[in-house]
Design a protein around this motif. Structure first.
Motif, PDB file in Angstrom:
ATOM      1  N   PHE A 151     -95.896 -41.649 -32.996  1.00 42.61           N
ATOM      2  CA  PHE A 151     -95.477 -42.271 -34.250  1.00 42.61           C
ATOM      3  C   PHE A 151     -95.319 -43.778 -34.082  1.00 42.61           C
ATOM      4  O   PHE A 151     -95.451 -44.536 -35.059  1.00 42.61           O
ATOM      5  CB  PHE A 151     -94.153 -41.661 -34.738  1.00 42.61           C
ATOM      6  CG  PHE A 151     -94.317 -40.361 -35.466  1.00 42.61           C
ATOM      7  CD1 PHE A 151     -94.726 -40.326 -36.787  1.00 42.61           C
ATOM      8  CD2 PHE A 151     -94.077 -39.153 -34.830  1.00 42.61           C
ATOM      9  CE1 PHE A 151     -94.884 -39.131 -37.468  1.00 42.61           C
ATOM     10  CE2 PHE A 151     -94.227 -37.954 -35.495  1.00 42.61           C
ATOM     11  CZ  PHE A 151     -94.637 -37.930 -36.816  1.00 42.61           C
ATOM     12  N   ASP A 152     -95.026 -44.205 -32.849  1.00 47.47           N
ATOM     13  CA  ASP A 152     -94.866 -45.638 -32.624  1.00 47.47           C
ATOM     14  C   ASP A 152     -96.195 -46.377 -32.661  1.00 47.47           C
ATOM     15  O   ASP A 152     -96.222 -47.618 -32.649  1.00 47.47           O
ATOM     16  CB  ASP A 152     -94.167 -45.885 -31.287  1.00 47.47           C
ATOM     17  CG  ASP A 152     -94.914 -45.259 -30.122  1.00 47.47           C
ATOM     18  OD1 ASP A 152     -95.573 -44.212 -30.334  1.00 47.47           O
ATOM     19  OD2 ASP A 152     -94.845 -45.805 -29.008  1.00 47.47           O
TER      20      ASP A 152
ATOM     21  N   THR B 283     -97.063 -48.260 -39.773  1.00 53.31           N
ATOM     22  CA  THR B 283     -95.786 -48.315 -40.491  1.00 53.31           C
ATOM     23  C   THR B 283     -94.579 -48.329 -39.565  1.00 53.31           C
ATOM     24  O   THR B 283     -93.438 -48.391 -40.050  1.00 53.31           O
ATOM     25  CB  THR B 283     -95.680 -47.116 -41.438  1.00 53.31           C
ATOM     26  OG1 THR B 283     -95.892 -45.910 -40.683  1.00 53.31           O
ATOM     27  CG2 THR B 283     -96.716 -47.200 -42.548  1.00 53.31           C
ATOM     28  N   TRP B 284     -94.796 -48.290 -38.261  1.00 57.95           N
ATOM     29  CA  TRP B 284     -93.670 -48.331 -37.321  1.00 57.95           C
ATOM     30  C   TRP B 284     -93.028 -49.717 -37.351  1.00 57.95           C
ATOM     31  O   TRP B 284     -93.706 -50.731 -37.166  1.00 57.95           O
ATOM     32  CB  TRP B 284     -94.148 -47.999 -35.918  1.00 57.95           C
ATOM     33  CG  TRP B 284     -93.059 -48.041 -34.877  1.00 57.95           C
ATOM     34  CD1 TRP B 284     -92.719 -49.116 -34.110  1.00 57.95           C
ATOM     35  CD2 TRP B 284     -92.180 -46.992 -34.515  1.00 57.95           C
ATOM     36  NE1 TRP B 284     -91.683 -48.804 -33.270  1.00 57.95           N
ATOM     37  CE2 TRP B 284     -91.326 -47.484 -33.503  1.00 57.95           C
ATOM     38  CE3 TRP B 284     -92.013 -45.686 -34.935  1.00 57.95           C
ATOM     39  CZ2 TRP B 284     -90.324 -46.716 -32.913  1.00 57.95           C
ATOM     40  CZ3 TRP B 284     -91.032 -44.917 -34.343  1.00 57.95           C
ATOM     41  CH2 TRP B 284     -90.191 -45.428 -33.345  1.00 57.95           C
TER      42      TRP B 284
ATOM     43  N   ARG C 259     -91.668 -52.730 -35.968  1.00 59.94           N
ATOM     44  CA  ARG C 259     -91.709 -53.284 -34.618  1.00 59.94           C
ATOM     45  C   ARG C 259     -90.720 -54.447 -34.500  1.00 59.94           C
ATOM     46  O   ARG C 259     -90.596 -55.271 -35.404  1.00 59.94           O
ATOM     47  CB  ARG C 259     -93.116 -53.750 -34.275  1.00 59.94           C
ATOM     48  CG  ARG C 259     -94.142 -52.639 -34.463  1.00 59.94           C
ATOM     49  CD  ARG C 259     -95.523 -53.051 -34.013  1.00 59.94           C
ATOM     50  NE  ARG C 259     -96.477 -51.992 -34.313  1.00 59.94           N
ATOM     51  CZ  ARG C 259     -96.643 -50.904 -33.552  1.00 59.94           C
ATOM     52  NH1 ARG C 259     -95.922 -50.777 -32.457  1.00 59.94           N
ATOM     53  NH2 ARG C 259     -97.515 -49.986 -33.898  1.00 59.94           N
TER      54      ARG C 259
ATOM     55  N   SER D 137     -85.626 -53.100 -37.779  1.00 59.66           N
ATOM     56  CA  SER D 137     -86.310 -52.488 -36.637  1.00 59.66           C
ATOM     57  C   SER D 137     -85.496 -51.299 -36.169  1.00 59.66           C
ATOM     58  O   SER D 137     -84.331 -51.136 -36.531  1.00 59.66           O
ATOM     59  CB  SER D 137     -86.487 -53.510 -35.493  1.00 59.66           C
ATOM     60  OG  SER D 137     -85.210 -53.962 -35.038  1.00 59.66           O
TER      61      SER D 137
ATOM     62  N   GLN E 159     -87.122 -46.330 -43.872  1.00 61.29           N
ATOM     63  CA  GLN E 159     -88.206 -46.478 -42.896  1.00 61.29           C
ATOM     64  C   GLN E 159     -88.765 -45.126 -42.466  1.00 61.29           C
ATOM     65  O   GLN E 159     -89.970 -44.979 -42.253  1.00 61.29           O
ATOM     66  CB  GLN E 159     -87.709 -47.273 -41.687  1.00 61.29           C
ATOM     67  CG  GLN E 159     -87.413 -48.734 -41.998  1.00 61.29           C
ATOM     68  CD  GLN E 159     -86.785 -49.463 -40.829  1.00 61.29           C
ATOM     69  OE1 GLN E 159     -86.347 -48.843 -39.855  1.00 61.29           O
ATOM     70  NE2 GLN E 159     -86.721 -50.795 -40.919  1.00 61.29           N
ATOM     71  N   CYS E 160     -87.892 -44.129 -42.356  1.00 64.12           N
ATOM     72  CA  CYS E 160     -88.365 -42.785 -42.002  1.00 64.12           C
ATOM     73  C   CYS E 160     -89.206 -42.182 -43.119  1.00 64.12           C
ATOM     74  O   CYS E 160     -90.178 -41.460 -42.859  1.00 64.12           O
ATOM     75  CB  CYS E 160     -87.176 -41.883 -41.691  1.00 64.12           C
ATOM     76  SG  CYS E 160     -86.366 -42.220 -40.119  1.00 64.12           S
TER      77      CYS E 160
ATOM     78  N   LEU F  24     -92.590 -43.583 -42.687  1.00 69.26           N
ATOM     79  CA  LEU F  24     -93.240 -43.282 -41.419  1.00 69.26           C
ATOM     80  C   LEU F  24     -93.567 -41.801 -41.258  1.00 69.26           C
ATOM     81  O   LEU F  24     -94.672 -41.447 -40.804  1.00 69.26           O
ATOM     82  CB  LEU F  24     -92.331 -43.748 -40.269  1.00 69.26           C
ATOM     83  CG  LEU F  24     -92.839 -43.549 -38.840  1.00 69.26           C
ATOM     84  CD1 LEU F  24     -94.055 -44.444 -38.588  1.00 69.26           C
ATOM     85  CD2 LEU F  24     -91.730 -43.875 -37.836  1.00 69.26           C
TER      86      LEU F  24
ATOM     87  N   VAL G  46     -85.911 -43.287 -31.115  1.00 70.11           N
ATOM     88  CA  VAL G  46     -86.356 -44.563 -31.685  1.00 70.11           C
ATOM     89  C   VAL G  46     -86.160 -45.744 -30.742  1.00 70.11           C
ATOM     90  O   VAL G  46     -86.803 -46.786 -30.931  1.00 70.11           O
ATOM     91  CB  VAL G  46     -85.629 -44.840 -33.023  1.00 70.11           C
ATOM     92  CG1 VAL G  46     -86.006 -43.780 -34.055  1.00 70.11           C
ATOM     93  CG2 VAL G  46     -84.125 -44.918 -32.845  1.00 70.11           C
TER      94      VAL G  46
ATOM     95  N   GLY H  36     -90.811 -42.853 -30.158  1.00 70.19           N
ATOM     96  CA  GLY H  36     -91.849 -42.473 -31.103  1.00 70.19           C
ATOM     97  C   GLY H  36     -92.196 -41.004 -31.069  1.00 70.19           C
ATOM     98  O   GLY H  36     -93.109 -40.580 -31.788  1.00 70.19           O
TER      99      GLY H  36
END
Length: 878
Positions: A69-70, A74-75, A77, A91, A152-153, A156, A209, A268
């Motif tokens: 996922f990282d 859309t991760w 950073r 982040s 964010q989740c 993602l 994460v 990730g």
């Protein structure tokens, strides 16, 4: 939630790779890349829906991981500038979590001691980075997930795995019934969570994460097929597999007889654990940050209804996921009309499965017989739900309500298991959803699906839950009682089951204690019920079947069933049933009390006991008793004689000299005794010292028996009434040797020693023949046997009553008394057998005498001749 249980210390170099090198039971996690899943196509070259892919892997029942996922665009950073390091830029970093979380102290669990500490998150992170020993093994738990991270989740992660997403049935519950289950966890080096199940059969998701270094987080999990083995494995360690969290080290996990899946989780990686599986997390990294949440998938409902709700109800633990209520609200949405300004409600996910489960749930509450009173509809206020006042489980429809308490409700499972308030016979039916509404929901589901739903199936010979509850409600109207075959106590008839073959009555508590039968299963049994006695598996004290049922261990536990409402006074039939075995209880080693002192004896008075009130005294004129040599018996180890030992026979009082002092007094209520052995000096009531009569040799006419005596594993108990050498026989020997025995001697006159009297008679042939005592009739022996058998049966009946009252100390004393009586009974029967053998031999039936001798366990009649001679003389009149 991390439990209050001490934890093992996780090694700083722990990893899944090291565990896999150890071999079984460790196996690797199935792993999938989110990049490969997005590129997957079906046979028609169409993208495979993620919901289908997820459901297929969940049905396998093994934990798995979705990584990479990282690597998605859309991760969020983190940059290397100062703003990012200070948490000012969005982040997935610990600094950003500190910035978004509360600045107040938060509970931080010490995994080594199981206690909570209180620090701010900032101080905890700074101290953990300094590697202070006191800040290791700490877990900052249950931190509310910041809203920014939630958003964010959503960008993602696929919506099917999101909290409150498309497959999460929590979204159908009213806001008052939803659980906030998306949390942030921060663990320092060495922290861990114990092995535990996901609550209420939900799917657990663990999303790493951020970590402080390159060391991974170790995830350990079980699969769905290993449920029963996992339950037995955890129960053997004294913890509940459903509720407790238990930390397992490597050595303990190697003893597991089921596969343990291990994985090194990196940033990730999303670890997914299917319903009813268990898992444990190790954090060897300096700091690790993860998001943890649960979703109620449609598959969770099926697992929860079948495998989670029954044990939760037995343990009186609430179903936090509200499985039944979630299913009911999702299906009732099919017939609800949205408001004018609201969009149409979406269809529930996996409607075929939900419709099948809802139809089964409705059918299980069906009442096949007429209820005692009419069912009362209950209207709930907007934004409220009904819960059981005993186990706190959410009630979706039918339940029972106390007419006296007025607001004390019970779910059907609690009522069927015997739980209630103090008004056990004052319950009536109540319902929240009418039968017409349930039928409309099923009709609407059939219309949407386009096919008829499958009829629900119940196990053979099983009533519906509603019918069983209704039958129990009717049974409580009766006032009759029955005597239980197991505990021998009268119970109201509704507290047990009567056999349809022999009419024996078994209380539900006894069926669970002795045969592991759940009361609910017995009450739901339909048709002819055959008791364990008729099945020849009864293990009570009265029945002696070769194939008696061996019950499972029910060790005492600190976890006790307790009602959530203090008005819940009446516990269930099988609540808090344990074996009452406690390792710390031991018998006092200094006590000389034996089983013979159980009845009619006072407690021994300590030497330093204070004197009580003076008791009126009276004079006693005691005659001079004859010396009692009945406790001297012939040794079976080769010597001529063996003294009496307290471990073999019950203690007796020694011979007492006559009281010549007129001032000597004794209280009629004084029952103080002292235990004696043959070598113990005894002080008479006048202060002079007495000794037990010395042992003298018996004539050698029995020497042939001593030379050829067979070996016996148990020595017979010789009582005064049946001793081979009576006191009168010895007195005759003494009289012939020294003349008449004086009836009264001065208090301090030295009596001649019997050993010195007979010391010159080394040849047994020179001894004056012993005058035999009058023969004892066989009728007397038979009466004695019958009396002993009656006493044994009486003690066995008392033992059952002691067991019912849980008087374990008294039962131990009673068993000693019972063992002594059984030994005496065996001795009497053996003596009667010896006499029978001798009579058969005298009458010319030598072969028959040998056969009888072997059958009664006295060996060859020729070898028993010497021993049986004295017995036969006393039994000749029979």
């Amino acid at each position: 939630m991390i439990p209050q249980t001490p934890s093992l210390t996780v090694s700083s170099d722990a990893s899944a790779g090291k565990l896999l090198k150890l071999g079984k039971p460790f196996v690797d996690f199935p792993r999938f890349s989110i990049l490969d899943i997005q590129r997957e196509r079906d046979y028609d070259n169409n993208p495979v829906p993620f919901s289908e892919w997820l459901t297929k892997n969940l049905q396998v029942g093994k934990p798995f991981v979705i990584n990479d996922f990282d690597k998605l665009d859309t991760w969020p950073r983190a940059s290397t500038d100062s703003a990012s390091r200070n948490g000012a830029v969005p982040s997935f970093t610990i600094e950003r979590l500190i910035e978004l979380s509360t600045k107040k102290n938060i509970p931080i669990r010490n995994c080594s001691t199981g206690r909570d500490l209180s620090f701010t998150l900032s101080k905890f992170v700074e101290s953990a980075r300094q590697s202070y020993p006191e800040f290791q093994n700490l877990y900052a738990r249950d931190l509310p997930c910041p809203q920014e991270w939630l958003e964010q989740c959503r960008e993602l992660l696929p919506t099917e795995v999101q909290w409150g997403g498309r497959l999460d049935l929590f979204q159908w519950l009213p806001p008052c019934a939803r659980s906030e289950v998306m949390m942030a966890y921060v663990g320092s080096e060495g922290s861990c969570s114990g092995f535990h199940r996901c609550f209420s059969s939900t799917i657990a998701l663990n999303f790493l994460v951020d970590t402080e270094d390159e060391r991974p987080v170790v995830c350990i999990g079980t699969d769905f097929d290993s449920q029963q083995k996992y339950d037995a494995f955890m129960s053997s360690r004294g913890v509940s597999p459903h509720l407790d969290w238990h930390n397992l080290g490597t050595e303990e996990m190697l003893q597991a007889d089921f596969p343990l899946y291990v994985y090194d989780q990196q940033v990730g990686d999303l670890v997914i654990l299917p319903p009813a599986t268990a898992h444990q997390i190790w954090n060897p990294s300096t700091l690790s940050t993860k998001l943890v949440w649960n979703i109620l998938h449609p598959l969770s409902l099926e697992v929860g209804i079948q495998h989670v709700q029954p044990p939760f109800n037995r343990l009186c633990h609430p179903d936090v996921a509200r499985t039944n209520l979630s299913l009911a609200y999702a299906m009732l949405s099919l017939v609800q009309q949205p408001a004018d300004d609201q969009p149409p409600l979406p269809l529930p996910p996996d409607l075929p499965l939900l419709s099948k489960l809802f139809r089964q749930m409705v059918h299980d509450e069906t009442i096949e017989s007429q209820p005692p009173v009419q069912i009362t509809p209950v209207q709930l206020a907007q934004g409220t739900i009904a819960t059981c006042n005993f186990c706190s489980t959410a009630i979706w429809n039918k339940h029972v309500r106390c007419t006296i308490c007025a607001d004390f409700d019970l779910c059907l499972l609690c009522y069927l298991n015997g739980r209630s308030c103090e008004h056990a016979q004052s319950y009536v039916w109540a319902e929240l959803v009418s039968s017409e509404t349930c039928n409309r929901v099923l009709a609407r589901a059939r219309e949407i699906l386009g096919f008829q739903l499958e009829e629900p199936r119940l196990p053979d010979r099983s009533k519906t839950l509603g019918t069983a509850v209704n039958d129990l409600m009717k049974a409580k109207e009766s006032q009759s009682s029955k005597l239980c075959h197991l505990c021998r106590i009268d119970h109201p008839e509704w507290k047990g089951k009567r056999c349809d073959s022999c009419t024996a009555f078994f209380c539900y508590r006894g069926l669970y204690r002795h045969f592991d039968m759940q009361p609910g299963d017995v009450l739901r049994h339909c048709g002819i019920w055959t008791c364990p006695k008729c099945n020849e598996t009864c293990n009570c004290r009265c029945c002696h079947f070769a194939r008696a049922y061996v019950k499972s261990e029910k060790p005492a536990s600190k976890r006790r069933v307790k009602a959530s409402d203090p008005r819940g006074k009446v516990m269930g039939f099988a609540d808090n049933v344990f074996d009452q075995k406690r390792g710390g209880r031991r018998e006092s080693g200094g006590s000389s009390m034996t089983a013979s002192h159980l009845a009619g004896k006072k407690r021994a008075i300590e030497p330093n006991a204070t004197d009580g009130p003076v008791t009126p005294l009276r004079k006693l004129d005691l005659p001079t008793p004859e010396p009692d040599f009945s406790r001297v018996y012939m040794s079976r180890e080769g010597s001529d004689f063996a003294p009496y030992t307290a471990s073999t026979f019950p203690p007796i009082l020694p011979s007492v000299k006559s009281v010549t002092d007129a001032d000597s007094m004794v209280s009629p209520s004084d029952d103080r005794q002292t235990h004696f052995t043959p070598s113990t000096p005894v002080f008479g009531m006048n202060g002079s010292m007495n000794t037990l009569p010395p042992m003298i040799p018996r004539p050698n006419y029995n020497q042939s028996y001593m030379d050829h005596k067979p070996h016996f594993s148990h020595e017979p108990s010789i009582s005064t009434a049946n001793s081979r050498l009576t006191s009168s026989s010895y007195l005759n020997t003494i009289t012939n040797a020294e003349g008449p025995q004086q009836s009264h001697r001065p208090p301090h006159t030295q009596q001649p020693s019997l050993t010195s009297i007979l010391s010159h008679r080394t040849d047994p042939a020179q001894l004056t023949p012993i005058t035999p005592s009058p023969p004892i009739s066989s009728t007397v022996v038979d009466d004695s046997i019958r009396k002993l058998e009656s006493q044994i049966q009486t003690l066995r009946n008392y033992d059952e009553e002691f067991a019912a009252m849980k008087l374990e100390e008294s039962r131990r004393q009673l068993r000693k008394e019972l063992q002594e009586l059984e030994t005496q009974l065996a001795t009497r029967k053996r003596e009667k057998g010896i006499g029978l053998v001798e009579r058969l031999r005298r009458e010319g039936f030598a072969a028959l005498a040998d056969a009888v001798g072997y059958e009664v366990g006295i060996g060859c009649a020729e070898n028993e001749r010497g021993m049986g001679l004295g017995i036969e003389e006393r039994l000749s009149s029979g």
